[in-house]
Scaffold this motif. Structure first.
Motif, PDB file in Angstrom:
ATOM      1  N   LEU A 259       0.871  -1.181   0.000  1.00  0.00           N
ATOM      2  CA  LEU A 259       0.000   0.000   0.000  1.00  0.00           C
ATOM      3  C   LEU A 259       0.902   1.224   0.000  1.00  0.00           C
ATOM      4  CD1 LEU A 259      -2.813   1.265   0.190  1.00  0.00           C
ATOM      5  CD2 LEU A 259      -2.662   1.042   2.674  1.00  0.00           C
ATOM      6  N   PHE A 260       0.836   2.031  -1.077  1.00  0.00           N
ATOM      7  CA  PHE A 260       1.748   3.166  -1.231  1.00  0.00           C
ATOM      8  C   PHE A 260       0.945   4.459  -1.355  1.00  0.00           C
ATOM      9  CE2 PHE A 260       3.643  -0.637  -3.008  1.00  0.00           C
ATOM     10  CZ  PHE A 260       4.894  -0.662  -2.410  1.00  0.00           C
ATOM     11  N   VAL A 261       1.269   5.434  -0.519  1.00  0.00           N
ATOM     12  CA  VAL A 261       0.657   6.761  -0.597  1.00  0.00           C
ATOM     13  C   VAL A 261       1.683   7.711  -1.199  1.00  0.00           C
ATOM     14  CG1 VAL A 261      -0.372   8.668   0.681  1.00  0.00           C
ATOM     15  CG2 VAL A 261      -0.803   6.307   1.402  1.00  0.00           C
ATOM     16  N   THR A 262       1.318   8.393  -2.279  1.00  0.00           N
ATOM     17  CA  THR A 262       2.237   9.298  -2.967  1.00  0.00           C
ATOM     18  C   THR A 262       1.597  10.667  -3.124  1.00  0.00           C
ATOM     19  OG1 THR A 262       1.446   8.675  -5.169  1.00  0.00           O
ATOM     20  CG2 THR A 262       3.225   7.353  -4.232  1.00  0.00           C
ATOM     21  N   GLY A 263       2.382  11.625  -3.622  1.00  0.00           N
ATOM     22  CA  GLY A 263       1.904  12.986  -3.796  1.00  0.00           C
ATOM     23  C   GLY A 263       2.665  13.950  -2.910  1.00  0.00           C
ATOM     24  N   GLU A 264       2.428  15.234  -3.128  1.00  0.00           N
ATOM     25  CA  GLU A 264       3.164  16.266  -2.390  1.00  0.00           C
ATOM     26  C   GLU A 264       2.945  16.174  -0.889  1.00  0.00           C
ATOM     27  OE1 GLU A 264       3.803  21.140  -2.340  1.00  0.00           O
ATOM     28  OE2 GLU A 264       2.211  20.249  -3.561  1.00  0.00           O
ATOM     29  N   ILE A 265       1.788  15.681  -0.493  1.00  0.00           N
ATOM     30  CA  ILE A 265       1.474  15.613   0.928  1.00  0.00           C
ATOM     31  C   ILE A 265       2.503  14.775   1.685  1.00  0.00           C
ATOM     32  CG2 ILE A 265      -0.044  13.594   0.715  1.00  0.00           C
ATOM     33  CD1 ILE A 265      -1.823  14.871   2.838  1.00  0.00           C
ATOM     34  N   THR A 266       3.084  13.779   1.034  1.00  0.00           N
ATOM     35  CA  THR A 266       4.047  12.914   1.721  1.00  0.00           C
ATOM     36  C   THR A 266       5.385  13.607   1.933  1.00  0.00           C
ATOM     37  OG1 THR A 266       4.737  11.928  -0.381  1.00  0.00           O
ATOM     38  CG2 THR A 266       2.961  10.825   0.826  1.00  0.00           C
ATOM     39  N   ASN A 267       5.606  14.761   1.290  1.00  0.00           N
ATOM     40  CA  ASN A 267       6.827  15.525   1.527  1.00  0.00           C
ATOM     41  C   ASN A 267       6.760  16.319   2.821  1.00  0.00           C
ATOM     42  OD1 ASN A 267       7.928  14.689  -0.924  1.00  0.00           O
ATOM     43  ND2 ASN A 267       7.026  16.386  -2.048  1.00  0.00           N
TER      44      ASN A 267
END
Length: 286
Positions: A259-267
């Motif tokens: 399960l991978f969450v990506t996008g700017e929010i993870t920065n």
């Protein structure tokens, strides 16, 4: 690249070979690029949750290939989370009085726009965390009251300074340690915003709540998602569950392993916390 036709892919390849004279070229869909960037082992199955500014894309991947028939797109994203946090900040009198003083008040529209900008700065500075299930209720009932009590007492500066710094004296008394824990529990921060020093409390941690409960976005007409298809505003955990359920039965157990969450929010917000919250809700519903 995502959502392009086969003809578009061929045209892109032709441009790179004929105009740029490259020796080799590969077109990789965005979920696959994110997946390859995140994996650490040899397992090529999982589900990618890409949280964008206005949309969330859910893409199951099995054995190195996207299961296109199971992909889903949700019609909300970080912009809606910013709007939701701005709505919550409207009830924080210390924030509103700082940005819109009684002797020079802002118009409602300007105040709302200002609060949205403040909400955007808050999450981009990494000042929020993903709440465990049930924590939001406690914050709603207690968070703003704690801030008000501190501000009324005129102790916000001392509280923040004490909470931000570690104790220099390792031999602090039990009473001092207890006091330090009490101050830390208030979870206050001060941000510099448009020449104002603004004190914020635990309500800032509710930023991600609309991802798991989009009905929260209907608290104001500006954030209402009425008119959209029901499947595009379903909770994130529901959308992920439905996407994987549309894959072949013998594929699902492998897809659920990643399960991978990506996008700017993870920065700015630890992606691991988002994954844990999402995984916990999914495990509870399966």
């Amino acid at each position: 690249f995502a959502g392009l036709s086969r003809d578009a892919y061929e045209r892109i390849c032709q441009i790179f070979f004929e105009r740029f004279n490259v020796a080799g070229f590969s077109v990789l869909e965005r979920p696959m690029a994110q997946f390859y960037a995140a994996i650490t082992g040899s397992d090529l199955s999982g589900v990618v949750v890409d949280i964008g500014q206005d949309h969330i894309d859910v893409a199951p991947i099995y054995d190195g290939f996207i299961v296109h028939g199971a992909c889903a797109t949700l019609d909300y994203g970080l912009t809606d989370c910013e709007n939701y946090l701005a709505h919550l900040l409207q009830f924080n009198q210390s924030v509103v009085s700082t940005l819109s003083p009684p002797d020079n008040p802002l118009t409602p529209d300007v105040l709302r726009s200002t609060l949205v900008d403040l909400a955007r700065q808050i999450w981009k500075e990494g000042l929020i965390k993903v709440l465990a299930e049930g924590e939001a209720t406690n914050i709603e009932e207690e968070g703003v009251t704690d801030i008000a009590a501190v501000l009324v007492a005129g102790k916000e500066k001392a509280v923040i300074e004490t909470g931000m710094k570690k104790r220099a004296n390792a031999k602090a008394s039990a009473a001092e340690q207890a006091r330090a824990k009490e101050i830390e529990a208030l979870d206050l921060v001060t941000v510099k915003f448009r020449e104002h020093n603004i004190t914020l409390g635990k309500e800032r941690h509710r930023f991600c709540e609309p991802l798991f409960d989009p009905t929260l976005l209907e608290v104001t007409p500006a954030m209402s998602k009425k008119g959209h298809a029901e499947e595009t505003i379903r909770p994130l955990q529901t959308a992920v569950g439905h996407a994987v359920a549309h894959c072949e039965v013998d594929q699902r157990q492998y897809i659920w392993q990643g399960l991978f969450v990506t996008g700017e929010i993870t920065n700015h917000i630890k992606g691991r916390l988002l994954i844990l919250r999402l995984a916990h809700i999914l495990n509870s519903s399966l």
